[in-house]
Design an enzyme around this catalytic site. Structure first.
Site, mmCIF file in Angstrom:
data_model
loop_
_atom_site.group_PDB
_atom_site.id
_atom_site.type_symbol
_atom_site.label_atom_id
_atom_site.label_comp_id
_atom_site.label_asym_id
_atom_site.label_seq_id
_atom_site.Cartn_x
_atom_site.Cartn_y
_atom_site.Cartn_z
ATOM 1 N N GLU A 105 50.601 23.879 55.259
ATOM 2 C CA GLU A 105 50.606 22.844 56.300
ATOM 3 C C GLU A 105 51.601 23.186 57.405
ATOM 4 O O GLU A 105 51.342 22.960 58.583
ATOM 5 C CB GLU A 105 50.901 21.488 55.672
ATOM 6 N N GLU A 125 47.630 20.604 46.048
ATOM 7 C CA GLU A 125 48.169 19.264 45.785
ATOM 8 C C GLU A 125 47.375 18.467 44.756
ATOM 9 O O GLU A 125 47.944 17.766 43.929
ATOM 10 C CB GLU A 125 48.249 18.465 47.082
HETATM 11 N N1 T1G Z 1 58.891 22.637 44.219
HETATM 12 C C1 T1G Z 1 59.935 22.735 43.367
HETATM 13 N N2 T1G Z 1 60.088 23.722 42.454
HETATM 14 C C2 T1G Z 1 59.124 24.650 42.416
HETATM 15 C C3 T1G Z 1 57.997 24.624 43.266
HETATM 16 C C4 T1G Z 1 57.903 23.556 44.202
HETATM 17 N N3 T1G Z 1 56.890 23.455 45.060
HETATM 18 N N4 T1G Z 1 57.208 25.696 42.962
HETATM 19 C C5 T1G Z 1 57.837 26.354 41.971
HETATM 20 N N5 T1G Z 1 58.970 25.733 41.638
HETATM 21 C C6 T1G Z 1 59.954 26.175 40.631
HETATM 22 C C7 T1G Z 1 59.342 26.320 39.262
HETATM 23 O O1 T1G Z 1 59.390 25.084 38.574
HETATM 24 C C8 T1G Z 1 60.255 27.348 38.642
HETATM 25 O O2 T1G Z 1 61.443 26.669 38.295
HETATM 26 C C9 T1G Z 1 60.609 28.257 39.811
HETATM 27 O O3 T1G Z 1 60.366 27.486 41.001
HETATM 28 C C10 T1G Z 1 59.767 29.496 39.855
HETATM 29 O O4 T1G Z 1 58.416 29.052 39.794
HETATM 30 C C11 T1G Z 1 53.264 17.585 51.477
HETATM 31 C C12 T1G Z 1 53.383 17.252 48.873
HETATM 32 C C13 T1G Z 1 54.887 29.200 44.337
HETATM 33 C C14 T1G Z 1 53.020 30.455 43.209
HETATM 34 O O5 T1G Z 1 51.944 23.223 44.077
HETATM 35 O O6 T1G Z 1 52.359 27.562 42.326
HETATM 36 O O7 T1G Z 1 53.362 20.644 49.139
HETATM 37 O O8 T1G Z 1 61.389 27.169 35.828
HETATM 38 O O9 T1G Z 1 57.856 30.493 37.791
HETATM 39 O O10 T1G Z 1 55.443 32.568 39.155
HETATM 40 O O11 T1G Z 1 51.131 18.435 51.079
HETATM 41 O O12 T1G Z 1 55.662 28.379 41.619
HETATM 42 O O13 T1G Z 1 62.711 28.601 37.385
HETATM 43 O O14 T1G Z 1 63.456 26.241 36.918
HETATM 44 O O15 T1G Z 1 56.025 29.306 39.165
HETATM 45 O O16 T1G Z 1 56.658 33.275 41.317
HETATM 46 C C15 T1G Z 1 52.497 22.196 46.557
HETATM 47 C C16 T1G Z 1 53.653 25.192 43.018
HETATM 48 C C17 T1G Z 1 53.586 21.194 46.345
HETATM 49 C C18 T1G Z 1 53.111 25.256 44.426
HETATM 50 C C19 T1G Z 1 55.410 30.911 42.617
HETATM 51 N N6 T1G Z 1 52.939 23.478 46.067
HETATM 52 N N7 T1G Z 1 54.304 26.435 42.671
HETATM 53 O O17 T1G Z 1 55.059 31.360 41.307
HETATM 54 O O18 T1G Z 1 57.327 31.250 40.154
HETATM 55 S S1 T1G Z 1 53.035 19.600 46.842
HETATM 56 C C20 T1G Z 1 52.622 23.895 44.831
HETATM 57 C C21 T1G Z 1 53.565 27.546 42.331
HETATM 58 C C22 T1G Z 1 53.018 19.676 48.534
HETATM 59 C C23 T1G Z 1 52.486 18.616 50.711
HETATM 60 C C24 T1G Z 1 52.549 18.424 49.230
HETATM 61 C C25 T1G Z 1 54.345 28.757 41.952
HETATM 62 C C26 T1G Z 1 54.411 29.833 43.054
HETATM 63 P P1 T1G Z 1 62.309 27.200 37.026
HETATM 64 P P2 T1G Z 1 57.332 30.003 39.128
HETATM 65 P P3 T1G Z 1 56.105 32.210 40.449
#
Ligand code: T1G
Length: 698
Positions: A105, A125
């Site tokens: 976004e 999301e």
């Molecule tokens: N927020 C907070 N923590 C996050 C995070 C996030 N978006 N994504 C990952 N982490 C933490 C995860 O818990 C882990 O923590 C560490 O980072 C490494 O993650 C307004 C509201 C990006 C592809 O859904 O898909 O945007 O265990 O092991 O394998 O519209 O993380 O180390 O303590 O997964 O390299 C939308 C979710 C949010 C992406 C990287 N975004 N994340 O993969 O690392 S909603 C997502 C992933 C949003 C807007 C809306 C993957 C990754 P810890 P990891 P990775």
């Protein structure tokens, strides 16, 4: 700016870099930093264009999920995206690794986008029970149209950099360094006098009624019960009739509705806990042993599946079978599994050929495992057979090699004690089909060394599986609990519920199948063998589903024989209810002197779940599962528990432990053998605590 967002001028380009490891989540400090950086860019005449970058391996991983549920702090992400879009000069972004959710976004708030090869762009999301809330549902269809937007948004999916350029989601495809690629594109735009290109000012996308109807039909069936996917379609439709600002307001309204749903809480719980199962004290800081070559003993369905899982992840596999014919059969099964992976696009055809010629081999003698780093047996579920296999492994395998069993219930301590190296023995309980199911129960025996456990978790990561630590008991975590709620279903059938009503009620709760459909799928012989195995030690107060034994005696084993609880006819999906089964059940009731009563679907669901949660509480209390979250992950990844409910323990917290305990105490009035309230459940209710309160246990 904040220290998470830096601003530097390079050859007339304002380079704005987000650095918030590990995923550049768009937490408050990042949002504030981006806002201020755009203000500075607008005010700086030397800056002719701006370039937004994410430091590290990915561009932006989305909103900071850990902030959900807390009061949002200004500036909100939608406002930041609008602020970028309203910049008075062109803003470019360069996307490497991932631009997900709010990350994409922000990119759509930019005027131009370059995607690096290998990057994934998406709006996941809905997988978290919400919808894109910072313009994704309004800007995406403006850029790529409604049909293409519906390919991504309700699916919570991603597209490759190449596909993004094809769709128009990105303008350019580049390789190498994102900063260099972004600067080159920005300079080009400045040179040609390109103006800002605000997506929000693009016309509303055409109202593609057919695509919208198709998406609604699809997502009413897939991920049955989830609300956010359908709500996201409504938001996309709003883009076809509302200008950007009212469109963003409608998106925000729907987003806020979804934020308040228990499904959002469940799906976010699921997101975080799957990353926590490997965080257990006994392997913290412990180096795993290297595993490059593995041996698999037994080439049946499980053995071949395990071999397939290892081969497709680059491991070298030697499979042991008792004779050449069996070895050839195993090879054929593995080749078929690999064909499936090729068909699903998970494997290239050339890779498949290379696996079958180079990294996979069969043998009929254990000596072939002398240089394997780990061996896993998947032979017949009989203790003597297992011990014979382990004696051979103990004899041939090099010092430091790991000896694993895939047993689904046998005592791993007893197996370990039969070897000269119990510290190197562990259980690796795969779920069938082993090359597809994500769950791996790592069964740690009393003498298992910590680095062997660490190796098991590292192997799970290599295999793309989610490992859960389990202690030794009959059935470990999942199957032990399954036996309990399966028995609760049988008790309800004996009391008057039809097996078909039970299946319908359990599917209405969100499970993919009811217990009787599941039995037909797995094979009714499995349940029959388990009952026989436990007969000698069965408590006389326990009940045996005699109708199930009768079905076995009639050779009705389920799908594999065309008839079990259901009748399966060629060419028809699913099974037909069988009046003869109802007769067998009626006979069992009569023999038990039971006058059948009616059940509501709600009572069926409550009893089924109460039995599950009560046994799960004991499993946690006994340390078989380290925390309630480990039970949740087990059921999300191994048993098809509906993800939007977060897992059985999260669900129990949500519905209230006191009510569940009260139900169990009522059920115990009628059957105090089967219904014995868990001590942990009673303690939590007494302390007004939740299962979640135990999840931070180190
Ligand atoms: N927020 C907070 N923590 C996050 C995070 C996030 N978006 N994504 C990952 N982490 C933490 C995860 O818990 C882990 O923590 C560490 O980072 C490494 O993650 C307004 C509201 C990006 C592809 O859904 O898909 O945007 O265990 O092991 O394998 O519209 O993380 O180390 O303590 O997964 O390299 C939308 C979710 C949010 C992406 C990287 N975004 N994340 O993969 O690392 S909603 C997502 C992933 C949003 C807007 C809306 C993957 C990754 P810890 P990891 P990775």
């Amino acid at each position: 700016m904040t220290d998470m967002v830096t601003y530097e001028l390079e050859d007339g380009i304002a380079v704005i870099t987000v650095a918030n490891p590990p995923v550049n989540a768009l937490g408050h400090a990042v949002r504030k930093g981006l806002w201020d950086a755009i203000d500075r860019f607008n005010a700086e005449p030397e800056a002719k264009a701006a370039l937004i970058l994410g430091a590290g391996k990915i561009f932006l991983g989305g909103a900071d999920i850990s902030e959900f549920g807390k009061p949002p702090k200004d500036p909100w992400l939608p406002e930041v995206c609008n602020h970028i879009e309203a910049a008075t000069k062109p803003v470019v972004c360069a996307i490497q690794g991932a631009a997900l959710g709010g990350g994409l976004e922000v990119a759509l708030g930019c005027h131009y986008r370059v995607a690096l090869k290998g990057a994934k762009l998406g709006l996941p999301e809905v997988n978290l029970g919400i919808i894109p809330g910072a313009g994704g549902t309004q800007r995406t269809p403006r850029v790529i149209g409604v049909k293409a937007a519906l390919e991504i948004i309700p699916a919570g999916g991603t597209v490759s950099a190449e596909r993004a350029v094809e769709m128009g989601l990105a303008d350019r495809l580049a390789t190498g360094d994102p900063r260099a690629a972004g600067l080159a594109f920005a300079q080009e735009l400045v040179a040609e006098g390109a103006a800002p290109r605000p997506v929000g000012q693009m016309p509303c996308p055409d109202h593609d009624a057919e695509a919208l109807a198709e998406a609604r039909a699809l997502w009413s069936k897939k991920n049955r019960g989830e609300v956010a996917r359908l709500a996201s379609i409504d938001a996309v439709e709003a883009a076809t009739r509302l200008e950007i600002m009212p469109g963003l307001e409608e998106e925000r309204r729907i987003f806020s509705e979804m934020m308040d749903t228990p499904q959002r809480a469940g799906l976010i719980h699921a997101f975080f806990i799957e990353r926590k199962t490997a965080k257990i004290p006994e392997i913290a800081g412990v180096d795993p042993r290297p595993v490059a070559r593995i041996g698999v003993i037994g080439g049946g369905t499980m053995g071949a599946g395990i071999a397939t899982a290892a081969l497709t992840r680059g491991l070298d596999v030697t499979l042991i079978e008792r004779d050449d014919a069996s070895a050839d059969k195993a090879r054929a099964t593995i080749a078929k599994n690999l064909d499936g992976a090729v068909k699903r696009g998970k494997l290239g055809a050339a890779q498949k050929d290379a696996i079958l010629s180079d990294t996979f081999r069969t043998a009929t003698g254990y000596d072939a495992l002398s240089d394997s780093d780990l061996a896993i047996e998947a032979v017949f579920e009989d203790m003597d057979v297992k011990k014979a296999v382990f004696a051979e492994l103990d004899r041939v395998m090099k010092p430091g090699a790991i000896l694993a069993t895939n047993t689904s219930y046998l005592d791993v301590n007893e197996i370990a004690a039969s070897t000269s190296r119990p510290a190197d023995v562990i259980g690796l309980h795969f779920f069938s089909p082993a090359h597809v199911m994500k769950l791996l129960e790592v069964v740690v025996a009393d003498k298992t060394a910590n680095d062997v456990t660490a190796t098991a978790f590292a192997l799970a990561k290599t295999l793309g599986k989610t490992a859960v630590r389990a202690g030794v008991c009959d059935g470990f975590i999942g199957n032990r609990i399954l036996a309990k709620y399966r028995a609760a279903a049988d008790r309800m059938v004996l009391q008057g519920a039809s097996p078909y009503q039970v299946d319908r009620a359990i599917k209405a709760f969100g499970w993919p199948m009811g217990p009787y459909e599941m039995g037909d799928l797995a094979g009714l012989d499995i349940g029959y063998m388990t009952r026989k195995r436990k007969a000698a030690t069965r408590d006389p107060r326990d009940i045996v589903p005699s109708w199930a034994d009768a079905l076995y005696d009639l050779g009705r084993l389920g799908q594999k024989t065309g008839r079990g609880y259901y009748i399966y006819e060629e060419g028809t999906r699913g099974g037909k209810e069988d009046p003869e089964v109802e007769e067998l059940v009626a006979k069992a009731r009569a023999e038990a002197g039971i006058d059948p009563r009616d059940f509501t679907d709600d009572e069926i669901q409550r009893r089924y779940m109460a039995a599950l949660v009560n046994e799960a509480a004991d499993v946690v209390e006994e340390g078989i599962a380290h925390r309630p979250l480990d039970v949740d992950v087990t059921f999300l990844y191994g048993y098809g528990f509906p993800r939007f409910r977060g897992g059985p323990m999260h669900w129990a917290d949500h519905v209230g432990l006191a009510g569940l305990l009260s139900d169990i105490e009522d059920y115990a009035q009628e059957d105090d053998f089967f219904w014995q309230p868990s001590a942990l459940l009673k303690r939590l209710v007494q302390d007004n605590a939740t299962f979640a309160s135990l999840n931070d246990k180190g």
